[in-house]
Design an enzyme around this catalytic site. Structure first.
Site, PDB file in Angstrom:
ATOM      1  N   VAL A  78       0.792  -1.239  -0.013  1.00  0.00           N
ATOM      2  CA  VAL A  78      -0.101   0.057  -0.100  1.00  0.00           C
ATOM      3  C   VAL A  78       0.845   1.213  -0.075  1.00  0.00           C
ATOM      4  O   VAL A  78       0.678   2.190  -0.776  1.00  0.00           O
ATOM      5  CB  VAL A  78      -0.995  -0.133   1.187  1.00  0.00           C
ATOM      6  CG1 VAL A  78      -1.780   1.334   1.148  1.00  0.00           C
ATOM      7  CG2 VAL A  78      -1.813  -1.105   1.290  1.00  0.00           C
ATOM      8  N   GLY A 109     -10.667  -1.991  -0.324  1.00  0.00           N
ATOM      9  CA  GLY A 109      -9.485  -1.389  -1.344  1.00  0.00           C
ATOM     10  C   GLY A 109     -10.062  -0.223  -2.153  1.00  0.00           C
ATOM     11  O   GLY A 109     -10.277   0.886  -1.411  1.00  0.00           O
ATOM     12  N   GLY A 126       1.242 -15.281  -5.000  1.00  0.00           N
ATOM     13  CA  GLY A 126       1.062 -14.276  -4.134  1.00  0.00           C
ATOM     14  C   GLY A 126      -0.285 -13.701  -3.903  1.00  0.00           C
ATOM     15  O   GLY A 126      -0.586 -12.672  -3.318  1.00  0.00           O
ATOM     16  N   LYS A 157     -13.931  -6.086   8.134  1.00  0.00           N
ATOM     17  CA  LYS A 157     -14.501  -5.233   7.258  1.00  0.00           C
ATOM     18  C   LYS A 157     -16.028  -4.759   7.596  1.00  0.00           C
ATOM     19  O   LYS A 157     -16.752  -3.723   7.201  1.00  0.00           O
ATOM     20  CB  LYS A 157     -14.126  -5.560   5.762  1.00  0.00           C
ATOM     21  CG  LYS A 157     -12.733  -5.377   5.553  1.00  0.00           C
ATOM     22  CD  LYS A 157     -12.592  -6.178   4.244  1.00  0.00           C
ATOM     23  CE  LYS A 157     -10.881  -6.148   3.790  1.00  0.00           C
ATOM     24  NZ  LYS A 157     -10.798  -7.039   2.891  1.00  0.00           N
TER      25      LYS A 157
HETATM   26  N1  LIG Z   1      -2.088  -5.130   0.401  1.00  0.00           N
HETATM   27  C1  LIG Z   1      -3.420  -4.546   0.228  1.00  0.00           C
HETATM   28  O1  LIG Z   1      -3.757  -4.811  -1.017  1.00  0.00           O
HETATM   29  C2  LIG Z   1      -4.240  -3.843   1.295  1.00  0.00           C
HETATM   30  C3  LIG Z   1      -5.427  -3.453   0.856  1.00  0.00           C
HETATM   31  C4  LIG Z   1      -6.383  -2.694   1.687  1.00  0.00           C
HETATM   32  C5  LIG Z   1      -5.832  -2.625   2.962  1.00  0.00           C
HETATM   33  N2  LIG Z   1      -4.587  -3.131   3.339  1.00  0.00           N
HETATM   34  C6  LIG Z   1      -4.015  -2.861   4.698  1.00  0.00           C
HETATM   35  O2  LIG Z   1      -2.978  -2.032   4.724  1.00  0.00           O
HETATM   36  C7  LIG Z   1      -1.939  -2.558   5.640  1.00  0.00           C
HETATM   37  C8  LIG Z   1      -0.691  -2.707   4.703  1.00  0.00           C
HETATM   38  O3  LIG Z   1      -0.663  -3.705   4.026  1.00  0.00           O
HETATM   39  P1  LIG Z   1       0.339  -3.854   3.022  1.00  0.00           P
HETATM   40  O4  LIG Z   1       0.134  -5.272   2.143  1.00  0.00           O
HETATM   41  O5  LIG Z   1       0.953  -2.731   2.452  1.00  0.00           O
HETATM   42  O6  LIG Z   1       1.470  -4.635   3.991  1.00  0.00           O
HETATM   43  P2  LIG Z   1       3.177  -4.916   3.722  1.00  0.00           P
HETATM   44  O7  LIG Z   1       3.527  -5.226   2.454  1.00  0.00           O
HETATM   45  O8  LIG Z   1       3.458  -6.090   4.677  1.00  0.00           O
HETATM   46  O9  LIG Z   1       3.877  -3.546   4.164  1.00  0.00           O
HETATM   47  C9  LIG Z   1       3.989  -3.252   5.557  1.00  0.00           C
HETATM   48  C10 LIG Z   1       4.812  -2.146   5.805  1.00  0.00           C
HETATM   49  O10 LIG Z   1       4.894  -1.583   7.001  1.00  0.00           O
HETATM   50  C11 LIG Z   1       6.166  -1.636   7.642  1.00  0.00           C
HETATM   51  N3  LIG Z   1       6.149  -2.108   8.978  1.00  0.00           N
HETATM   52  C12 LIG Z   1       5.598  -2.993   9.488  1.00  0.00           C
HETATM   53  N4  LIG Z   1       5.605  -3.143  10.733  1.00  0.00           N
HETATM   54  C13 LIG Z   1       6.483  -2.142  11.120  1.00  0.00           C
HETATM   55  C14 LIG Z   1       6.939  -1.621  12.439  1.00  0.00           C
HETATM   56  N5  LIG Z   1       6.735  -2.305  13.532  1.00  0.00           N
HETATM   57  N6  LIG Z   1       7.577  -0.368  12.426  1.00  0.00           N
HETATM   58  C15 LIG Z   1       8.075   0.104  11.546  1.00  0.00           C
HETATM   59  N7  LIG Z   1       7.503  -0.260  10.025  1.00  0.00           N
HETATM   60  C16 LIG Z   1       6.816  -1.199  10.180  1.00  0.00           C
HETATM   61  C17 LIG Z   1       7.191  -2.525   6.753  1.00  0.00           C
HETATM   62  O11 LIG Z   1       8.617  -2.361   6.886  1.00  0.00           O
HETATM   63  P3  LIG Z   1       9.458  -3.013   6.047  1.00  0.00           P
HETATM   64  O12 LIG Z   1       9.390  -2.712   4.486  1.00  0.00           O
HETATM   65  O13 LIG Z   1      10.979  -2.551   6.316  1.00  0.00           O
HETATM   66  O14 LIG Z   1       9.307  -4.556   6.490  1.00  0.00           O
HETATM   67  C18 LIG Z   1       6.565  -2.443   5.522  1.00  0.00           C
HETATM   68  O15 LIG Z   1       7.160  -1.439   4.743  1.00  0.00           O
HETATM   69  C19 LIG Z   1      -2.560  -3.660   6.337  1.00  0.00           C
HETATM   70  O16 LIG Z   1      -3.388  -3.082   7.470  1.00  0.00           O
HETATM   71  C20 LIG Z   1      -3.700  -4.262   5.160  1.00  0.00           C
HETATM   72  O17 LIG Z   1      -4.529  -4.954   5.829  1.00  0.00           O
HETATM   73  C21 LIG Z   1      -3.627  -3.847   2.352  1.00  0.00           C
END
Ligand SMILES: NC(=O)c1ccc[n+]([C@@H]2O[C@H](COP(=O)([O-])OP(=O)(O)OC[C@H]3O[C@@H](n4cnc5c(N)ncnc54)[C@H](OP(=O)(O)O)[C@@H]3O)[C@@H](O)[C@H]2O)c1
Length: 427
Positions: free
Chosen positions: A14, A134, A187, A205
Site C-alpha cells: 500500500v 480497497g 502471491g 470489514k
Molecule cells: N495489500 C493490500 O492490497 C491492502 C488492501 C487494503 C488494506 N490493506 C491494509 O494495509 C496495511 C498494509 O498492508 P501491506 O500489504 O502494504 O503490508 P506490507 O506489504 O507487509 O507492508 C508493511 C509495511 O509496514 C512496515 N512495518 C511493519 N511493521 C512495522 C514496524 N513495527 N515498524 C516500522 N515499520 C513497520 C514494513 O516495513 P519494511 O518494509 O521495512 O518491512 C512495510 O514497509 C494492512 O493493514 C492491510 O490490511 C492492504
C-alpha cells in the site's frame, strides 16, 4: 501555496502505491484540488532493505519520533498492518494533532471508538476508506451519497483471496487445498492465509461497513463467522445443478432496532449481481429505502487501488481541515442498549448428506426436518456408490437454530453415514 507534509507509516504494497500516486499525479492534484502534497518521511522496519521502488533513501526512518515529533507533518498515513505498534502510533499522531488516514481494518474494527475519541478531542480527522474493499469508495458513498436513505441490507464480497479461490474451484472443479496452494505461489494468498480463509478479514470489514450503514456500532464479537475451508468441489458442483454460485458473503440486515451480521460461504442464484463478481474482485450490494438496490464493484486490494482510496482520504482531509466529520452514531466499544443483535436469523439452506441406500431413509429425514419446522423446497438424489447414496436438499426459509437442531438429529440416525455440508442460501 503552502506544502502539506505527510508522514507515511509503512512502505510495503500500500505504501508504495500511495507514494507512486502522490508522485505521478502530483500536478493533477495541484491543478484540480489546489493542493501541494509532499511525502516528508516514511517509517519502515528496515531502512536498508532492498525495495521494489527506488526512492530518495533519506526519506526512510525506523524511528517513529521522526514523524510524530515533526511539527511540519500535519497528516500521517498508516499502512503497517496489525495492532502493535500501529494502534499506538495512530494514537500518538492524533495526540500530536495530526490527522490520520489508515488502511488498517483490524485496528479500526477493534479500536474505532478509542481512536475516534482521540481524533475528536484533538480536533483532527480520522479517515479509513482504504480499510474496506480497497479501491471501492464505499465509506464515502455511504457517508456522503446515501444519507437520504435507511440502508436495511448489505451483502458484500469483501475478501479478494477467498473470492479468487472459490472462483477457481467453481470454474475448474479443483479442490480447496489445490487452489489455495496455487494462490499462495502466485502471491494472491498470504503464507499464513488464516485471516482470509477463516473469514476474520471480512469480519473486520463488515464491522466497519455495517456500523456506518446502520448508524449503530457493530463490534466484531457480534458477527457470526465461518470460513471457506470446508467447501468442496462436490458442494459447488451440486449447487451449480441447482442454479447457484458460491461466494464468501459478508451480510448485514436491519429491521427496526434488530441487526443481524454474518460472514459465511453462501450460495446465491446465478442471476444475482454478486454472482458475476469473479476472481479477486470485490463488490458491495446495498438495499436502501429510497435508492433501492445498487452495487459497487472494483478492486478490493492491490497497491494502486488501495493507494487510490488512501490518497482520496488525504485530499478530503486537507479540504475538511477546519471541520472534520465523525461518526454520527453511538460509537463506544460496547453496543448501544437500543440495538438488538439477532442470532436466530432466517435463511434458506443447502444440505448435502451421504446416507445408506435403504428404503425409508428419505422419509425419516423429511420427518426430522418437519419436526423442526424446516420445510423442503427441492431435493436431488444422485447415483449411488455401492450401498451409499448422496442426498441434497434445499429448504425454504428456516431459522438458524431450528436447522442446527435438525442437523443434530439427522447426525444421530444410523442410516445417515455423513452430513457432508450445510451451506446457507441467499436470494
Ligand atoms: N495489500 C493490500 O492490497 C491492502 C488492501 C487494503 C488494506 N490493506 C491494509 O494495509 C496495511 C498494509 O498492508 P501491506 O500489504 O502494504 O503490508 P506490507 O506489504 O507487509 O507492508 C508493511 C509495511 O509496514 C512496515 N512495518 C511493519 N511493521 C512495522 C514496524 N513495527 N515498524 C516500522 N515499520 C513497520 C514494513 O516495513 P519494511 O518494509 O521495512 O518491512 C512495510 O514497509 C494492512 O493493514 C492491510 O490490511 C492492504
Amino acid at each position: 501555496m503552502e506544502e502539506i507534509k505527510i508522514g507515511l507509516l509503512g512502505f510495503g504494497n500500500v505504501g508504495t502505491g500511495v507514494y507512486k500516486i502522490l508522485e505521478e499525479n502530483r500536478n493533477d492534484i495541484l491543478h484540480r484540488e489546489g493542493l501541494k502534497l509532499k511525502v516528508e518521511k516514511i517509517l519502515v522496519r528496515d531502512v536498508h532493505k532492498r525495495r521494489k521502488m527506488i526512492i530518495d533513501s533519506s526519506l526512510f526512518t525506523d524511528n517513529i519520533k521522526d514523524i510524530i515529533d515533526n511539527p511540519e507533518i500535519s497528516i500521517v498515513a498508516e499502512f503497517m498492518g496489525g495492532i502493535d505498534p500501529a494502534k499506538e502510533y495512530i494514537l500518538a499522531a492524533l495526540e500530536k494533532k495530526k490527522t490520520v488516514v489508515t488502511a488498517n481494518k483490524e485496528v479500526m474494527a477493534r479500536y474505532w471508538s478509542e481512536l475516534e475519541k482521540a481524533a475528536q478531542k484533538n480536533g483532527v480527522g480520522l479517515y479509513y476508506e482504504a480499510s474496506v474493499a480497497g479501491g471501492i469508495p464505499i465509506i464515502k458513498v455511504m457517508g456522503e451519497s446515501l444519507q437520504a436513505n435507511k440502508v436495511y441490507e448489505l451483502m458484500g464480497i469483501i475478501n479478494g483471496t477467498t473470492n479468487y479461490i472459490l472462483t477457481k474451484m467453481s470454474e475448474e472443479g479443483r479442490s480447496f487445498e489445490d487452489v489455495l496452494s496455487e494462490a499462495q505461489r502466485l502471491g494472491y494468498a498470504e503464507p499464513d492465509p488464516t485471516a482470509d480463509i477463516e473469514g476474520f478479514d471480512a469480519t473486520y470489514k463488515l464491522s466497519i461497513l455495517s456500523s456506518i450503514a446502520f448508524h449503530a456500532r457493530v463490534p466484531i464479537e457480534y458477527i457470526y463467522r465461518e470460513g471457506i475451508t470446508k467447501i468442496t468441489a462436490e458442494d459447488i458442483a451440486y449447487g451449480k445443478e441447482l442454479g447457484y454460485v458460491i461466494r464468501l458473503l459478508a451480510i448485514a440486515k436491519k429491521q427496526g432496532f434488530s441487526i443481524e451480521t454474518r460472514v459465511h460461504p453462501t450460495f446465491i442464484p446465478m442471476s444475482h449481481p454478486l454472482a458475476a463478481v469473479r476472481d479477486s474482485y470485490n463488490a458491495i450490494f446495498i438495499r436502501g429505502d429510497a435508492v433501492g438496490s445498487m452495487m459497487l464493484y472494483g478492486r478490493g486490494a492491490g497497491d494502486l487501488p488501495t493507494g487510490s482510496a488512501v490518497v482520496s482520504d488525504i485530499i478530503t482531509a486537507c479540504h475538511q481541515s477546519e471541520k472534520h466529520r465523525y461518526t454520527t452514531f453511538y460509537n463506544e466499544a460496547q453496543v448501544s442498549e437500543e440495538v438488538n443483535f439477532i442470532k436466530n436469523w432466517e435463511t434458506e439452506f443447502f444440505i448435502r448428506l451421504t446416507v445408506k441406500d435403504k428404503p425409508g431413509v428419505l422419509a425419516k429425514i423429511a420427518g426430522i426436518f418437519g419436526k423442526h419446522e424446516v420445510s423442503i423446497a427441492s431435493m436431488i438424489q444422485k447415483n449411488h456408490n455401492e450401498d451409499s447414496v448422496p442426498l441434497i436438499f434445499v429448504t425454504h426459509h428456516a431459522k438458524e437454530l431450528s436447522m442446527k437442531k435438525a442437523i443434530d438429529d439427522i447426525k444421530c440416525q444410523q442410516d445417515v453415514i455423513r452430513v457432508e455440508n450445510v451451506i446457507r442460501v441467499e436470494n
